[in-house]
Design a protein around this motif. Structure first.
Motif, PDB file in Angstrom:
ATOM      1  N   MET A 108       0.841  -1.171   0.000  1.00  0.00           N
ATOM      2  CA  MET A 108       0.000   0.000   0.000  1.00  0.00           C
ATOM      3  C   MET A 108       0.887   1.234   0.000  1.00  0.00           C
ATOM      4  N   SER A 109       0.552   2.187  -0.822  1.00  0.00           N
ATOM      5  CA  SER A 109       1.293   3.437  -0.889  1.00  0.00           C
ATOM      6  C   SER A 109       0.855   4.361   0.245  1.00  0.00           C
ATOM      7  N   VAL A 110       1.825   4.949   0.912  1.00  0.00           N
ATOM      8  CA  VAL A 110       1.576   5.813   2.059  1.00  0.00           C
ATOM      9  C   VAL A 110       2.272   7.144   1.821  1.00  0.00           C
ATOM     10  N   THR A 111       1.593   8.231   2.149  1.00  0.00           N
ATOM     11  CA  THR A 111       2.195   9.553   2.069  1.00  0.00           C
ATOM     12  C   THR A 111       2.702   9.935   3.450  1.00  0.00           C
ATOM     13  N   VAL A 112       3.972  10.267   3.519  1.00  0.00           N
ATOM     14  CA  VAL A 112       4.605  10.674   4.774  1.00  0.00           C
ATOM     15  C   VAL A 112       4.840  12.171   4.707  1.00  0.00           C
ATOM     16  N   ARG A 113       4.318  12.888   5.680  1.00  0.00           N
ATOM     17  CA  ARG A 113       4.571  14.330   5.771  1.00  0.00           C
ATOM     18  C   ARG A 113       5.879  14.529   6.525  1.00  0.00           C
ATOM     19  N   VAL A 114       6.772  15.284   5.921  1.00  0.00           N
ATOM     20  CA  VAL A 114       8.116  15.449   6.460  1.00  0.00           C
ATOM     21  C   VAL A 114       8.247  16.843   7.062  1.00  0.00           C
ATOM     22  N   PRO A 115       8.502  16.910   8.370  1.00  0.00           N
ATOM     23  CA  PRO A 115       8.690  18.222   9.002  1.00  0.00           C
ATOM     24  C   PRO A 115       9.950  18.904   8.458  1.00  0.00           C
ATOM     25  N   PRO A 116       9.982  20.230   8.503  1.00  0.00           N
ATOM     26  CA  PRO A 116      11.136  20.971   7.955  1.00  0.00           C
ATOM     27  C   PRO A 116      12.491  20.487   8.466  1.00  0.00           C
ATOM     28  N   VAL A 117      12.594  20.109   9.702  1.00  0.00           N
ATOM     29  CA  VAL A 117      13.877  19.698  10.272  1.00  0.00           C
ATOM     30  C   VAL A 117      14.430  18.442   9.586  1.00  0.00           C
ATOM     31  N   PHE A 118      13.584  17.625   8.986  1.00  0.00           N
ATOM     32  CA  PHE A 118      14.028  16.389   8.330  1.00  0.00           C
ATOM     33  C   PHE A 118      14.092  16.505   6.810  1.00  0.00           C
ATOM     34  N   ARG A 119      13.775  17.636   6.264  1.00  0.00           N
ATOM     35  CA  ARG A 119      13.686  17.761   4.800  1.00  0.00           C
ATOM     36  C   ARG A 119      15.031  17.720   4.088  1.00  0.00           C
ATOM     37  N   THR A 120      16.124  17.866   4.801  1.00  0.00           N
ATOM     38  CA  THR A 120      17.426  17.713   4.147  1.00  0.00           C
ATOM     39  C   THR A 120      17.591  16.283   3.632  1.00  0.00           C
ATOM     40  N   MET A 121      16.922  15.324   4.262  1.00  0.00           N
ATOM     41  CA  MET A 121      17.022  13.927   3.843  1.00  0.00           C
ATOM     42  C   MET A 121      16.101  13.603   2.667  1.00  0.00           C
ATOM     43  N   THR A 122      15.182  14.521   2.341  1.00  0.00           N
ATOM     44  CA  THR A 122      14.247  14.289   1.240  1.00  0.00           C
ATOM     45  C   THR A 122      14.409  15.325   0.130  1.00  0.00           C
ATOM     46  N   ALA A 123      15.567  15.926   0.072  1.00  0.00           N
ATOM     47  CA  ALA A 123      15.856  16.956  -0.938  1.00  0.00           C
ATOM     48  C   ALA A 123      14.831  18.086  -0.894  1.00  0.00           C
ATOM     49  N   SER A 127       6.258   9.558  -0.797  1.00  0.00           N
ATOM     50  CA  SER A 127       5.425   8.364  -0.855  1.00  0.00           C
ATOM     51  C   SER A 127       6.309   7.131  -0.740  1.00  0.00           C
ATOM     52  N   VAL A 128       5.895   6.221   0.136  1.00  0.00           N
ATOM     53  CA  VAL A 128       6.599   4.949   0.308  1.00  0.00           C
ATOM     54  C   VAL A 128       5.556   3.846   0.404  1.00  0.00           C
ATOM     55  N   GLU A 129       6.014   2.606   0.300  1.00  0.00           N
ATOM     56  CA  GLU A 129       5.121   1.461   0.418  1.00  0.00           C
ATOM     57  C   GLU A 129       5.220   0.890   1.823  1.00  0.00           C
ATOM     58  N   GLY A 130       4.089   0.436   2.354  1.00  0.00           N
ATOM     59  CA  GLY A 130       4.100  -0.220   3.658  1.00  0.00           C
ATOM     60  C   GLY A 130       2.705  -0.411   4.195  1.00  0.00           C
ATOM     61  N   GLY A 131       2.489  -1.536   4.865  1.00  0.00           N
ATOM     62  CA  GLY A 131       1.191  -1.836   5.446  1.00  0.00           C
ATOM     63  C   GLY A 131       1.144  -1.616   6.942  1.00  0.00           C
TER      64      GLY A 131
END
Length: 69
Positions: A1-16, A22-26
């Motif tokens: 299942m595709s899941v949308t993860v909201r990334v707080p500003p402090v962690f956005r360096t890891m997500t460009a 979006s990642v997969e996981g149940g």
């Protein structure tokens, strides 16, 4: 299942700078594993030495706050 993860500003360096990814996981564990696989560094920031969420991290599932101890 595709899941949308909201990334707080402090962690956005890891997500460009992306505010959501979006990642997969149940389960929450599968989502965290997929997040780490696609954006290395999250595990070190989110989990303590025992594999538990660090105190300042909250997980929301369908907008409900869920704490994992």
């Amino acid at each position: 299942m595709s899941v949308t993860v909201r990334v707080p500003p402090v962690f956005r360096t890891m997500t460009a700078g992306q505010s959501t990814v979006s990642v997969e996981g149940g389960t929450v564990a599968e989502v965290l594993d997929a997040l780490e696989a696609s954006h290395p560094g999250f595990t070190a920031k989110l989990l303590d030495d025992e594999g538990k969420l660090v105190r300042y991290v909250n997980v929301f599932v369908d907008d409900d706050d869920v704490r994992f101890m």
